[in-house]
Design a protein around this motif. Structure first.
Motif, PDB file in Angstrom:
ATOM      1  N   TYR A  80      -2.115   5.149   8.866  1.00  0.00           N
ATOM      2  CA  TYR A  80      -1.706   4.171   7.871  1.00  0.00           C
ATOM      3  C   TYR A  80      -2.927   3.843   7.026  1.00  0.00           C
ATOM      4  O   TYR A  80      -3.959   3.422   7.550  1.00  0.00           O
ATOM      5  CB  TYR A  80      -1.152   2.900   8.525  1.00  0.00           C
ATOM      6  CG  TYR A  80      -0.732   1.866   7.508  1.00  0.00           C
ATOM      7  CD1 TYR A  80       0.468   2.003   6.823  1.00  0.00           C
ATOM      8  CD2 TYR A  80      -1.551   0.782   7.216  1.00  0.00           C
ATOM      9  CE1 TYR A  80       0.850   1.076   5.869  1.00  0.00           C
ATOM     10  CE2 TYR A  80      -1.172  -0.152   6.265  1.00  0.00           C
ATOM     11  CZ  TYR A  80       0.025   0.001   5.599  1.00  0.00           C
ATOM     12  OH  TYR A  80       0.399  -0.910   4.639  1.00  0.00           O
ATOM     13  N   TRP A  84      -3.672  -0.368   0.074  1.00  0.00           N
ATOM     14  CA  TRP A  84      -2.577  -0.172  -0.882  1.00  0.00           C
ATOM     15  C   TRP A  84      -1.257  -0.172  -0.131  1.00  0.00           C
ATOM     16  O   TRP A  84      -0.239  -0.629  -0.602  1.00  0.00           O
ATOM     17  CB  TRP A  84      -2.757   1.129  -1.663  1.00  0.00           C
ATOM     18  CG  TRP A  84      -1.602   1.413  -2.578  1.00  0.00           C
ATOM     19  CD1 TRP A  84      -0.616   2.328  -2.404  1.00  0.00           C
ATOM     20  CD2 TRP A  84      -1.285   0.739  -3.805  1.00  0.00           C
ATOM     21  NE1 TRP A  84       0.285   2.277  -3.433  1.00  0.00           N
ATOM     22  CE2 TRP A  84      -0.098   1.316  -4.313  1.00  0.00           C
ATOM     23  CE3 TRP A  84      -1.884  -0.295  -4.519  1.00  0.00           C
ATOM     24  CZ2 TRP A  84       0.489   0.891  -5.506  1.00  0.00           C
ATOM     25  CZ3 TRP A  84      -1.291  -0.712  -5.707  1.00  0.00           C
ATOM     26  CH2 TRP A  84      -0.127  -0.122  -6.191  1.00  0.00           C
ATOM     27  N   THR A  86       0.149   2.667   2.544  1.00  0.00           N
ATOM     28  CA  THR A  86       0.729   3.997   2.503  1.00  0.00           C
ATOM     29  C   THR A  86       0.557   4.665   3.858  1.00  0.00           C
ATOM     30  O   THR A  86      -0.491   4.559   4.463  1.00  0.00           O
ATOM     31  CB  THR A  86       0.052   4.875   1.425  1.00  0.00           C
ATOM     32  OG1 THR A  86       0.376   4.362   0.138  1.00  0.00           O
ATOM     33  CG2 THR A  86       0.535   6.314   1.492  1.00  0.00           C
ATOM     34  N   ASP A  88       0.089   8.133   5.612  1.00  0.00           N
ATOM     35  CA  ASP A  88      -0.339   9.474   5.235  1.00  0.00           C
ATOM     36  C   ASP A  88       0.512  10.484   5.989  1.00  0.00           C
ATOM     37  O   ASP A  88       0.301  10.752   7.164  1.00  0.00           O
ATOM     38  CB  ASP A  88      -1.820   9.655   5.581  1.00  0.00           C
ATOM     39  CG  ASP A  88      -2.358  11.010   5.134  1.00  0.00           C
ATOM     40  OD1 ASP A  88      -1.562  11.814   4.599  1.00  0.00           O
ATOM     41  OD2 ASP A  88      -3.558  11.252   5.319  1.00  0.00           O
ATOM     42  N   ALA A 164       8.275   7.060  -1.952  1.00  0.00           N
ATOM     43  CA  ALA A 164       7.668   5.762  -1.646  1.00  0.00           C
ATOM     44  C   ALA A 164       8.198   5.225  -0.328  1.00  0.00           C
ATOM     45  O   ALA A 164       7.436   4.710   0.507  1.00  0.00           O
ATOM     46  CB  ALA A 164       7.949   4.772  -2.774  1.00  0.00           C
ATOM     47  N   ARG A 167       6.804   7.015   2.662  1.00  0.00           N
ATOM     48  CA  ARG A 167       5.406   6.686   2.946  1.00  0.00           C
ATOM     49  C   ARG A 167       5.223   5.209   3.303  1.00  0.00           C
ATOM     50  O   ARG A 167       4.103   4.748   3.470  1.00  0.00           O
ATOM     51  CB  ARG A 167       4.544   7.034   1.729  1.00  0.00           C
ATOM     52  CG  ARG A 167       4.491   8.535   1.458  1.00  0.00           C
ATOM     53  CD  ARG A 167       3.899   8.836   0.088  1.00  0.00           C
ATOM     54  NE  ARG A 167       2.500   8.453  -0.004  1.00  0.00           N
ATOM     55  CZ  ARG A 167       1.475   9.231   0.361  1.00  0.00           C
ATOM     56  NH1 ARG A 167       1.706  10.425   0.856  1.00  0.00           N
ATOM     57  NH2 ARG A 167       0.224   8.830   0.235  1.00  0.00           N
ATOM     58  N   ALA A 169       5.440   2.814   1.437  1.00  0.00           N
ATOM     59  CA  ALA A 169       4.581   2.290   0.384  1.00  0.00           C
ATOM     60  C   ALA A 169       5.236   1.119  -0.321  1.00  0.00           C
ATOM     61  O   ALA A 169       6.385   0.763  -0.072  1.00  0.00           O
ATOM     62  CB  ALA A 169       4.249   3.398  -0.619  1.00  0.00           C
TER      63      ALA A 169
END
Length: 247
Positions: A80, A84, A86, A88, A164, A167, A169
């Motif tokens: 992780y 930001w 995200t 990986d 998104a 991830r 995100a």
């Protein structure tokens, strides 16, 4: 003094542990049913389940609801990326990794209202995301946006949105600041059930808040990862302030 006799389930766990570490039961292989194992060891299913729970807690077994107990395959940790928000995916297992998503409109509980700085009961868009490697959960994300920020396109099935979500995100508008609070704790009952881990297994928990330049919270995300399946990486960028020199 006489030594204390170990409970029977410790002996059963030890025997099964020896079979697994010796390779007599291979990674990915399913154990006999709990009823069959209880008969083999001449114990109740309650005692047998205590033994299996020990091995599940050690990470040797994983219990798949409706299918049985399996010898856990060696797990590669996912990363992780903090700062930001995200996950990986290059550290996951490639094609066998997938994310299931449920979206809904909900009302803000007192806790969510405090996080998002909105009145309790305010309408929110909720995304419940579960990352899986094969049948094994790798991470859980519950992402909340104020409903007025979650326009129709947030629910669209476009490729950018899918990436998104995959991830874990930030889903909403581009934020000015992302603040993450990280802790290691025991899972909630819901997290333990979704991640298929024991109630005493540690999770890495991340609470992520994304805000705009005016300080409005655009999104709150509650992430939980089994402690043995993730590592978090945070990179700090130092901004050097230019100083004028006097002449």
């Amino acid at each position: 003094m006489t030594g204390r006799v170990s409970p029977r389930y410790h002996e059963i766990a030890g025997d099964l542990r020896d079979q697994i570490t010796a390779g007599h039961v291979q990674p990915g292989e399913r154990l006999p049913s709990e009823l069959a194992l209880a008969g083999r060891y001449e114990v109740s299913t309650v005692t047998l389940r205590h033994a299996l729970a020990l091995l599940q807690g050690e990470g040797l077994l994983v219990k798949v609801h409706g299918k049985g107990n399996f010898v856990r395959r060696p797990l590669r940790k996912i990363t992780y990326v903090g700062g930001w928000g995200t996950m990986d995916l290059s550290t996951a297992a490639g094609p066998s990794f997938r994310v299931t998503v449920r979206s809904a409109s909900v009302q803000a509980s007192a806790y969510l209202a405090d996080l998002l700085r909105v009145p309790p009961g305010s309408p929110l868009a909720e995304f419940f995301c579960l990352g899986l490697e094969g049948e094994v959960p790798r991470g859980l994300a519950r992402i909340y946006l104020p409903r007025d920020l979650a326009q129709a396109e947030v629910f669209d099935d476009d490729s950018d949105r899918r990436e998104a979500i995959a991830r874990f995100a930030v889903l909403g508008p581009s934020p000015a600041v992302v603040r993450e609070t990280v802790s290691v704790r025991l899972p909630t009952a819901d997290e333990a059930a979704a991640l298929r881990i024991g109630s005493q297994a540690a999770v890495l928990a991340v609470t992520r808040l994304a805000t705009d330049p005016a300080g409005r919270v655009l999104e709150a995300a509650l992430l939980a990862f089994p402690g043995d399946r993730v590592e978090a990486v945070f990179t700090v960028h130092h901004m050097a302030e230019e100083r004028k020199t006097g002449g």
